[in-house]
Write a protein that holds these residues in place. Structure first.
Motif, mmCIF file in Angstrom:
data_model
loop_
_atom_site.group_PDB
_atom_site.id
_atom_site.type_symbol
_atom_site.label_atom_id
_atom_site.label_comp_id
_atom_site.label_asym_id
_atom_site.label_seq_id
_atom_site.Cartn_x
_atom_site.Cartn_y
_atom_site.Cartn_z
ATOM 1 N N ILE A 47 72.755 64.469 -106.416
ATOM 2 C CA ILE A 47 72.232 65.420 -107.776
ATOM 3 C C ILE A 47 71.457 64.693 -108.518
ATOM 4 O O ILE A 47 71.025 63.015 -109.130
ATOM 5 N N ILE A 48 70.151 65.159 -108.694
ATOM 6 C CA ILE A 48 68.731 64.402 -108.997
ATOM 7 C C ILE A 48 68.689 65.166 -109.995
ATOM 8 O O ILE A 48 68.907 66.271 -110.596
ATOM 9 N N VAL A 49 69.379 63.922 -111.628
ATOM 10 C CA VAL A 49 68.585 64.484 -112.855
ATOM 11 C C VAL A 49 67.527 64.508 -113.799
ATOM 12 O O VAL A 49 67.718 63.343 -113.778
ATOM 13 N N ASP A 92 68.490 68.059 -99.197
ATOM 14 C CA ASP A 92 70.135 69.036 -99.528
ATOM 15 C C ASP A 92 70.153 69.072 -100.862
ATOM 16 O O ASP A 92 71.415 68.666 -101.436
ATOM 17 N N ASP A 93 69.194 68.545 -101.800
ATOM 18 C CA ASP A 93 69.549 68.029 -102.606
ATOM 19 C C ASP A 93 69.954 68.865 -104.186
ATOM 20 O O ASP A 93 68.685 69.474 -103.710
ATOM 21 N N PHE A 94 70.169 68.650 -105.017
ATOM 22 C CA PHE A 94 70.512 69.831 -106.234
ATOM 23 C C PHE A 94 69.946 68.969 -107.409
ATOM 24 O O PHE A 94 69.717 67.614 -107.092
ATOM 25 N N VAL A 95 68.654 69.414 -108.179
ATOM 26 C CA VAL A 95 67.999 69.733 -109.483
ATOM 27 C C VAL A 95 68.548 69.834 -110.598
ATOM 28 O O VAL A 95 68.148 70.829 -110.929
ATOM 29 N N ASN A 119 65.403 73.414 -103.227
ATOM 30 C CA ASN A 119 66.236 73.391 -103.535
ATOM 31 C C ASN A 119 67.609 73.760 -104.852
ATOM 32 O O ASN A 119 66.058 74.311 -105.833
ATOM 33 N N PRO A 120 68.015 73.629 -104.290
ATOM 34 C CA PRO A 120 68.522 74.620 -106.208
ATOM 35 C C PRO A 120 68.305 73.680 -107.015
ATOM 36 O O PRO A 120 68.998 72.463 -106.978
ATOM 37 N N LEU A 121 67.912 74.489 -107.916
ATOM 38 C CA LEU A 121 67.427 73.687 -109.436
ATOM 39 C C LEU A 121 69.290 74.702 -110.762
ATOM 40 O O LEU A 121 69.355 75.375 -110.136
ATOM 41 N N ILE A 122 69.559 73.203 -111.191
ATOM 42 C CA ILE A 122 70.407 73.636 -112.621
ATOM 43 C C ILE A 122 69.552 73.315 -113.472
ATOM 44 O O ILE A 122 68.949 72.716 -113.817
ATOM 45 N N ALA A 123 69.620 74.687 -114.767
ATOM 46 C CA ALA A 123 68.989 74.288 -115.447
ATOM 47 C C ALA A 123 69.925 73.903 -116.851
ATOM 48 O O ALA A 123 71.503 74.535 -117.246
#
Length: 324
Positions: A47-49, A92-95, A119-123
């Protein structure tokens, strides 16, 4: 207005505003949040924050919480990301991008770059209609009404919500992974919390000297053993079997002197308390501390599973490890 009254009124209002915001955040948690947690749990990536300004500081705290609870995470400053550091993001990282408005320039650029990388992006944002929310694959919505400072300008309520949402994410992942106290100890071996979960008596007692006498040991020899080994006590051990028979302490000596004038022929067997407090070598250190506190004593005799004498563990050993 009286300065004291102004301070207390402002502080209470701040906490009340933030408390109400946290209640609304809790009420908003539902399937949208759950799905985000589930896909992260199913992924093998990190998880890249990321954030900028105050949210960058929040992002660092969230990363620390994720890592300490078993979810691999890295912090990426949004400003640095668009100037080369985006290369740290692996396929494979989520951001996870944090922005109250979802319209910060650096965040908008970074969101586009992440989207293009696939990459999957989470806001994490307080605006569902923001540019960030529209580009994101998953949304961690932080419903927001106002900041808590008197001017409604400083990031206060918004950052509180972001921190709380990060905690909710980390603890939910922890629950799905079945993260145990033993796992926590592996990630916190140097802190007192970790020590409570892994440090055992066997890790402490070997560093102490091992005073011991036999039931027929004379009083002078018993005193000499106690003095030389510097623990204020000695174990009394059966000469043949090595089994523990009792303990002689400074207190036992004082009580003897109070009731007898003639000390001729006194042996360790005459002095000893036959039922000393003992602890297994395999016992968690924090439990041994509990025994000391319960009986208001300063040392315990350490024995093995067959009650053979191994040594002493002292209050000072636990103090040195930060358990007292």
């Amino acid at each position: 207005m009286n300065p004291t009254h102004l301070v207390t009124q402002t502080a209470r209002k701040t906490l009340e505003i933030e408390a109400r915001a946290l209640e609304k955040l809790a009420e908003s948690i539902g399937t949208e949040f759950a799905r985000c947690v589930e896909v992260i749990h199913e992924s093998s990536g990190r998880i890249i924050v990321t954030g900028i300004g105050k949210t960058a500081i929040v992002a660092q705290k969230i990363v620390a919480t994720l890592n300490s609870t078993g979810s691999p995470a890295f912090f990426l400053h949004a400003g640095d990301a668009i100037h080369g550091d985006i290369g740290m993001i692996q396929p494979d990282d989520f951001v996870l991008m944090i922005s109250r408005s979802g319209e910060t320039a650096e965040i908008k650029v970074l969101a586009l770059l992440v989207h293009n990388m696939g990459n999957p992006l989470i806001a994490m944002t307080s605006r569902r209609d923001s540019s960030l929310a529209r580009q994101a694959d998953y949304l961690l919505y932080t419903p927001f009404e106002r900041e808590a400072d008197p001017n409604e300008l400083a990031p206060t309520t918004s950052t509180t919500l972001q921190m709380a949402m990060g905690d909710a994410l980390a603890t939910s992942l922890l629950a799905l992974r079945g993260f145990t106290p033993a796992d926590f100890a592996r990630f916190h071996p140097g802190g007192s919390l970790g020590k409570q979960l892994y440090l055992r008596v066997k890790d402490l007692y070997p560093q102490n000297q091992k005073p011991q006498v036999y039931p027929d040991t004379s009083l002078p020899e018993t005193l000499l053993e106690m003095t030389n080994k510097c623990l204020g006590a000695t174990a009394v051990v059966d000469r043949a079997s090595g089994q523990l028979c009792g303990i002689v302490t400074d207190g036992d000596l004082r009580r003897l002197l109070n009731r007898r004038q003639d000390l001729t022929g006194i042996t360790a067997a005459d002095l000893m308390s036959p039922t000393p407090r003992t602890v297994r070598a395999s016992t968690l250190a924090v439990r041994a501390v509990g025994i000391l506190e319960t009986f208001s004593i300063s040392q315990l005799i350490v024995v093995d599973e067959q009650d053979s004498y191994l040594g002493f563990v002292h209050l000072h050993d636990f103090m040195r490890e930060g358990l007292v």
